[in-house]
Design a protein around this motif. Structure first.
Motif, PDB file in Angstrom:
ATOM      1  N   ARG A   1       5.730  -2.106   1.833  1.00 18.90           N
ATOM      2  CA  ARG A   1       5.880  -0.722   1.108  1.00 18.90           C
ATOM      3  C   ARG A   1       4.099  -0.873   0.305  1.00 18.90           C
ATOM      4  NH1 ARG A   1      11.626  -1.610   0.008  1.00 18.90           N
ATOM      5  NH2 ARG A   1      12.531  -0.191   1.246  1.00 18.90           N
ATOM      6  N   ASP A   2       3.947  -1.836  -0.473  1.00 17.47           N
ATOM      7  CA  ASP A   2       2.629  -1.798  -1.140  1.00 17.47           C
ATOM      8  C   ASP A   2       1.666  -1.796  -0.192  1.00 17.47           C
ATOM      9  OD1 ASP A   2       4.230  -2.137  -3.487  1.00 17.47           O
ATOM     10  OD2 ASP A   2       3.962  -4.394  -3.509  1.00 17.47           O
ATOM     11  N   ALA A   3       1.741  -2.331   0.854  1.00 24.14           N
ATOM     12  CA  ALA A   3       0.447  -2.354   1.659  1.00 24.14           C
ATOM     13  C   ALA A   3       0.033  -1.187   2.690  1.00 24.14           C
ATOM     14  CB  ALA A   3       0.604  -3.640   2.821  1.00 24.14           C
ATOM     15  N   ILE A   4       1.395  -0.372   3.056  1.00 22.16           N
ATOM     16  CA  ILE A   4       0.918   0.808   3.786  1.00 22.16           C
ATOM     17  C   ILE A   4       1.756   1.985   3.070  1.00 22.16           C
ATOM     18  CG2 ILE A   4       0.845  -0.712   5.833  1.00 22.16           C
ATOM     19  CD1 ILE A   4       3.693   0.429   6.785  1.00 22.16           C
ATOM     20  N   GLY A   5       2.341   2.038   2.059  1.00 17.75           N
ATOM     21  CA  GLY A   5       3.108   3.059   1.584  1.00 17.75           C
ATOM     22  C   GLY A   5       4.663   3.119   1.911  1.00 17.75           C
ATOM     23  N   ALA A   6       5.349   3.514   0.807  1.00 19.79           N
ATOM     24  CA  ALA A   6       6.814   3.526   0.899  1.00 19.79           C
ATOM     25  C   ALA A   6       7.099   4.229   2.061  1.00 19.79           C
ATOM     26  CB  ALA A   6       7.218   3.422  -0.246  1.00 19.79           C
ATOM     27  N   ALA A   7       6.349   5.452   2.187  1.00 18.51           N
ATOM     28  CA  ALA A   7       6.964   6.690   3.107  1.00 18.51           C
ATOM     29  C   ALA A   7       6.834   6.145   4.477  1.00 18.51           C
ATOM     30  CB  ALA A   7       5.991   7.687   2.901  1.00 18.51           C
ATOM     31  N   HIS A   8       6.106   5.138   4.703  1.00 17.82           N
ATOM     32  CA  HIS A   8       5.838   4.639   6.218  1.00 17.82           C
ATOM     33  C   HIS A   8       6.499   3.379   6.385  1.00 17.82           C
ATOM     34  CE1 HIS A   8       3.132   7.735   6.239  1.00 17.82           C
ATOM     35  NE2 HIS A   8       2.364   7.386   5.421  1.00 17.82           N
ATOM     36  N   VAL A   9       7.536   3.052   5.695  1.00 20.52           N
ATOM     37  CA  VAL A   9       8.511   1.667   5.792  1.00 20.52           C
ATOM     38  C   VAL A   9      10.039   2.234   5.805  1.00 20.52           C
ATOM     39  CG1 VAL A   9       9.342  -0.422   4.786  1.00 20.52           C
ATOM     40  CG2 VAL A   9       6.823   0.263   4.213  1.00 20.52           C
ATOM     41  N   LEU A  10      10.374   2.393   6.972  1.00 19.32           N
ATOM     42  CA  LEU A  10      11.676   3.030   7.122  1.00 19.32           C
ATOM     43  C   LEU A  10      12.641   1.871   7.336  1.00 19.32           C
ATOM     44  CD1 LEU A  10      10.730   5.510  10.134  1.00 19.32           C
ATOM     45  CD2 LEU A  10      10.466   5.771   7.531  1.00 19.32           C
ATOM     46  N   THR A  11      13.893   2.264   6.407  1.00 20.27           N
ATOM     47  CA  THR A  11      14.973   1.251   6.568  1.00 20.27           C
ATOM     48  C   THR A  11      16.297   1.674   6.406  1.00 20.27           C
ATOM     49  OG1 THR A  11      14.955   1.191   3.905  1.00 20.27           O
ATOM     50  CG2 THR A  11      13.625  -0.562   4.816  1.00 20.27           C
ATOM     51  N   GLU A  12      16.375   2.970   6.324  1.00 20.53           N
ATOM     52  CA  GLU A  12      17.790   3.782   6.404  1.00 20.53           C
ATOM     53  C   GLU A  12      18.103   3.941   7.892  1.00 20.53           C
ATOM     54  OE1 GLU A  12      19.853   4.543   3.999  1.00 20.53           O
ATOM     55  OE2 GLU A  12      18.364   3.576   2.710  1.00 20.53           O
ATOM     56  N   PRO A  13      19.320   3.865   8.188  1.00 23.45           N
ATOM     57  CA  PRO A  13      19.832   3.713   9.772  1.00 23.45           C
ATOM     58  C   PRO A  13      19.434   4.896  10.364  1.00 23.45           C
ATOM     59  CG  PRO A  13      21.357   2.752   8.099  1.00 23.45           C
ATOM     60  CD  PRO A  13      20.402   3.338   7.181  1.00 23.45           C
ATOM     61  N   HIS A  14      19.537   6.239   9.735  1.00 23.97           N
ATOM     62  CA  HIS A  14      19.205   7.315  10.492  1.00 23.97           C
ATOM     63  C   HIS A  14      17.815   7.546  10.722  1.00 23.97           C
ATOM     64  CE1 HIS A  14      18.611   8.626   6.176  1.00 23.97           C
ATOM     65  NE2 HIS A  14      17.829   9.396   6.598  1.00 23.97           N
ATOM     66  N   ASP A  15      16.954   6.938   9.807  1.00 22.31           N
ATOM     67  CA  ASP A  15      15.239   6.981  10.240  1.00 22.31           C
ATOM     68  C   ASP A  15      14.992   5.759  11.360  1.00 22.31           C
ATOM     69  OD1 ASP A  15      14.866   8.891   8.186  1.00 22.31           O
ATOM     70  OD2 ASP A  15      14.909   7.348   6.570  1.00 22.31           O
ATOM     71  N   THR A  16      15.831   4.532  11.183  1.00 22.50           N
ATOM     72  CA  THR A  16      15.474   3.511  12.112  1.00 22.50           C
ATOM     73  C   THR A  16      15.783   3.677  13.575  1.00 22.50           C
ATOM     74  OG1 THR A  16      17.192   2.235  11.327  1.00 22.50           O
ATOM     75  CG2 THR A  16      14.977   2.015  10.384  1.00 22.50           C
ATOM     76  N   ALA A  17      16.949   4.472  13.721  1.00 22.20           N
ATOM     77  CA  ALA A  17      17.682   4.611  14.919  1.00 22.20           C
ATOM     78  C   ALA A  17      16.832   4.709  16.004  1.00 22.20           C
ATOM     79  CB  ALA A  17      18.981   5.565  14.799  1.00 22.20           C
ATOM     80  N   PRO A  18      16.076   5.838  16.124  1.00 19.83           N
ATOM     81  CA  PRO A  18      15.042   6.134  17.299  1.00 19.83           C
ATOM     82  C   PRO A  18      14.185   4.973  17.900  1.00 19.83           C
ATOM     83  CG  PRO A  18      15.007   7.768  15.648  1.00 19.83           C
ATOM     84  CD  PRO A  18      15.707   6.637  15.088  1.00 19.83           C
ATOM     85  N   PHE A  19      14.111   3.909  16.808  1.00 12.69           N
ATOM     86  CA  PHE A  19      13.191   2.928  17.372  1.00 12.69           C
ATOM     87  C   PHE A  19      14.005   1.568  17.775  1.00 12.69           C
ATOM     88  CE2 PHE A  19      11.238   5.602  13.795  1.00 12.69           C
ATOM     89  CZ  PHE A  19      10.013   5.531  14.475  1.00 12.69           C
ATOM     90  N   LEU A  20      15.121   1.787  17.746  1.00 14.05           N
ATOM     91  CA  LEU A  20      15.732   0.818  18.000  1.00 14.05           C
ATOM     92  C   LEU A  20      16.731   0.439  19.278  1.00 14.05           C
ATOM     93  CD1 LEU A  20      17.647   0.111  14.614  1.00 14.05           C
ATOM     94  CD2 LEU A  20      15.497  -0.905  15.480  1.00 14.05           C
ATOM     95  N   THR A  21      16.771   1.467  20.174  1.00 14.44           N
ATOM     96  CA  THR A  21      17.306   1.517  21.444  1.00 14.44           C
ATOM     97  C   THR A  21      16.191   2.024  22.556  1.00 14.44           C
ATOM     98  OG1 THR A  21      19.208   2.428  20.623  1.00 14.44           O
ATOM     99  CG2 THR A  21      18.842   2.699  23.106  1.00 14.44           C
ATOM    100  N   ASP A  22      16.125   1.427  23.696  1.00 14.76           N
ATOM    101  CA  ASP A  22      14.997   1.493  24.708  1.00 14.76           C
ATOM    102  C   ASP A  22      15.300   2.842  25.371  1.00 14.76           C
ATOM    103  OD1 ASP A  22      16.006  -0.076  27.763  1.00 14.76           O
ATOM    104  OD2 ASP A  22      17.139   0.372  26.386  1.00 14.76           O
ATOM    105  N   TRP A  23      14.382   3.161  26.214  1.00 18.11           N
ATOM    106  CA  TRP A  23      14.579   4.589  26.970  1.00 18.11           C
ATOM    107  C   TRP A  23      15.596   4.748  27.939  1.00 18.11           C
ATOM    108  CZ3 TRP A  23      13.792   6.422  32.005  1.00 18.11           C
ATOM    109  CH2 TRP A  23      13.646   7.706  31.994  1.00 18.11           C
ATOM    110  N   ARG A  24      15.903   3.434  28.433  1.00 20.04           N
ATOM    111  CA  ARG A  24      16.748   3.582  29.486  1.00 20.04           C
ATOM    112  C   ARG A  24      18.333   3.276  28.948  1.00 20.04           C
ATOM    113  NH1 ARG A  24      15.732  -0.405  34.201  1.00 20.04           N
ATOM    114  NH2 ARG A  24      17.674   0.311  34.983  1.00 20.04           N
ATOM    115  N   ARG A  25      18.287   2.946  27.570  1.00 15.79           N
ATOM    116  CA  ARG A  25      19.550   2.737  26.723  1.00 15.79           C
ATOM    117  C   ARG A  25      20.312   1.334  27.195  1.00 15.79           C
ATOM    118  NH1 ARG A  25      20.057   6.653  23.182  1.00 15.79           N
ATOM    119  NH2 ARG A  25      19.038   8.597  23.653  1.00 15.79           N
ATOM    120  N   ARG A  26      19.467   0.592  27.734  1.00 16.04           N
ATOM    121  CA  ARG A  26      20.107  -0.672  27.994  1.00 16.04           C
ATOM    122  C   ARG A  26      20.116  -1.652  26.888  1.00 16.04           C
ATOM    123  NH1 ARG A  26      19.726  -2.275  33.733  1.00 16.04           N
ATOM    124  NH2 ARG A  26      19.908  -4.511  33.296  1.00 16.04           N
ATOM    125  N   TYR A  27      19.232  -1.551  26.076  1.00 23.32           N
ATOM    126  CA  TYR A  27      19.292  -2.472  24.927  1.00 23.32           C
ATOM    127  C   TYR A  27      19.081  -1.962  23.469  1.00 23.32           C
ATOM    128  CZ  TYR A  27      17.647  -5.544  28.626  1.00 23.32           C
ATOM    129  OH  TYR A  27      17.384  -6.281  29.746  1.00 23.32           O
TER     130      TYR A  27
END
Length: 478
Positions: free
Chosen positions: A17-43
């Motif tokens: 957060r200090d290095a790149i700004g708090a707005a660009h560090v996502l930790t809430e589930p609704h913010d991180t969800a799009p980044f955690l599943t692959d395009w084919r939804r296998r993982y």
């Protein structure tokens, strides 16, 4: 989310957060969800944070912090990969580094025919910037509206124009990379000749972020063609398609930019699920080839070449029927047939996908032998075979027998199907991943088919460049 993290991960996220700004560090589930599943939804994985740096220096700062706190990083571009290479594991101890904010075009040099872009620039935007400069960036694939140039480089993406222009590796002249130690290697040299030591550029291309994070690249441009002409040709077999490819090479040479093979069943699936897409011939044919010429002289010159090619192919009986696109809309309709095959497969139900390549001369024999082996082992399995015949890359996919429960079919037969296909690929001295990468999907299969010597060299490189094992662990190598 940070309340549940270990003290080490909490300290790492706070430092980011200090290095790149708090707005660009996502930790809430609704913010991180799009980044955690692959395009084919296998993982679907978990992450302590999704980090969105905006500059190369911020990427370097994140990697340095990851070193200090011993946190593994998973680089991610447009998240359109097909092998799970940009998805974190389930531990929640890894951080995703999204490069989407590194989205600047740094330079276009029309005289040098180069464009320098950051890793997060979407492929279609690279194409558009090139076109605005009266140039062509020839990399083209189905996900071009959302995939990024960094992801294309990390997986050495192929696409439909490899026959003429090569894959992403051949289109790249130089890279900027953040090393696993958080240092920046500026290799953005727009040179076509540079014989000063080991080729570091090629080391990082296709490494899927396991050796460092690509942050920018110098890519080749080409003159815009004066005209493109597209046609569909109907043939009796893949063997006939190979003979037709040789004939097309003889007539068109480097003007031949696309040569795509589609089986009859592929086009039947497209017609079934997208009835607005009409079958282009009056009767069905075993194979259809989509070919395209790009001419720097004129459309008249390209069409004259096409007419000579088709006349000989039809008169010799090599081609059973053919139709040439009369305008841009018809050309687009031909390509839409090809590009809707994966969509039609998805509509038909779960399926087994293979992104294989064998020597071009072996394509016909490979299809013949592998089809027979699968038909014997699993009667009724439907082969959906299509792809880039001109460079030997086939999408050799399999659908459950009609009426079968697709999930049950996959659960029962997927491992057996993979083994049949990959054994056949291996016998033909091919590869089990031509353009999609290894990711986590094929990491065990790659280790099985590569020689011990090859695997040892790869592990030596990984240990030397990433001794802490923090760069996209579990991908390419275990």
């Amino acid at each position: 989310m940070t309340d549940t993290l270990s003290p080490t991960l909490t300290a790492f996220v706070s430092a980011c957060r200090d290095a790149i700004g708090a707005a660009h560090v996502l930790t809430e589930p609704h913010d991180t969800a799009p980044f955690l599943t692959d395009w084919r939804r296998r993982y679907t994985g978990a992450a302590c944070a999704v980090l969105r740096p905006g500059t190369t220096q911020e990427v370097a700062a994140i990697v340095a912090l990851a070193n200090a706190h011993r946190v593994a990083l998973v680089p991610q571009g447009g998240n359109t990969g097909l092998a799970g290479g940009a998805t974190p594991d389930a531990s929640g101890s890894q951080a995703v580094v999204s490069l989407a904010r590194l989205n600047r075009v740094r330079a276009i040099d029309a005289h040098n025919n180069t464009i320098t872009v950051e890793a997060g620039v979407v492929l279609a935007e690279v194409q558009n910037h090139a076109r605005a400069a009266d140039r062509l960036f020839p990399l083209s694939l189905a996900a071009e509206g959302s995939c990024t140039i960094g992801g294309n480089l990390a997986t050495n993406a192929g696409g439909t124009a490899v026959l003429r222009y090569g894959n992403t590796r051949e289109l790249c002249l130089g890279l900027e990379v953040v090393t696993p130690q958080g240092e920046i290697w500026d290799g953005l040299r727009a040179l076509r000749k540079d014989n000063t030591g080991y080729d570091l550029r090629d080391l990082y291309i296709g490494a899927e972020g396991t050796l460092g994070i690509i942050t920018a690249a110098v890519m080749k441009l080409y003159p815009l063609p004066a005209a493109s002409v597209t046609a569909l040709a109907a043939l009796a077999s893949p063997h006939a398609a190979l003979d037709f490819l040789a004939l097309a090479h003889r007539y068109a040479g480097p003007l031949l930019t696309g040569f795509e093979l589609m089986s009859d069943f592929c086009l039947q699936l497209v017609g079934k699920h997208f009835p607005q897409m009409r079958y282009p011939f009056g009767e069905r044919h075993a194979q259809v080839v989509l070919l395209e010429l790009s001419d720097n002289e004129s459309e008249a010159h390209a069409r004259a070449l096409f007419e000579q090619l088709m006349q000989e192919a039809l008169e010799s009986g090599l081609v059973e029927d053919a139709v040439v696109a009369e305008n841009l809309a018809q050309s687009r309709a031909f390509w839409d047939l090809r590009e809707h095959i994966p969509l039609a497969q998805a509509e038909e139900g779960l399926n087994v996908k293979h992104d294989i390549a064998v020597p071009i001369s072996s394509i016909g024999t490979f299809i013949e032998q592998t089809d027979a082996a699968i038909a014997q082992a699993i009667p009724g399995a439907r082969m959906v075979t299509f792809g880039h015949l001109g460079d030997g890359n086939l999408h050799y996919n399999l659908q459950a027998p009609e009426g079968d429960d697709a999930p049950a079919f996959l659960a029962r037969y997927q491992a057996q199907l993979n083994r049949i296909v990959y054994d056949s690929v291996h016998r033909h001295r091919g590869t089990l991943s031509a353009e999609h990468g290894i990711g986590q999907l094929k990491v065990d299969d790659a280790a099985h088919y590569k020689s011990p010597v090859e695997m040892a060299i790869m592990r030596t490189l990984k240990a030397a460049l990433d001794p802490l094992g923090l760069m996209n662990p579990g991908k390419v190598l275990r």
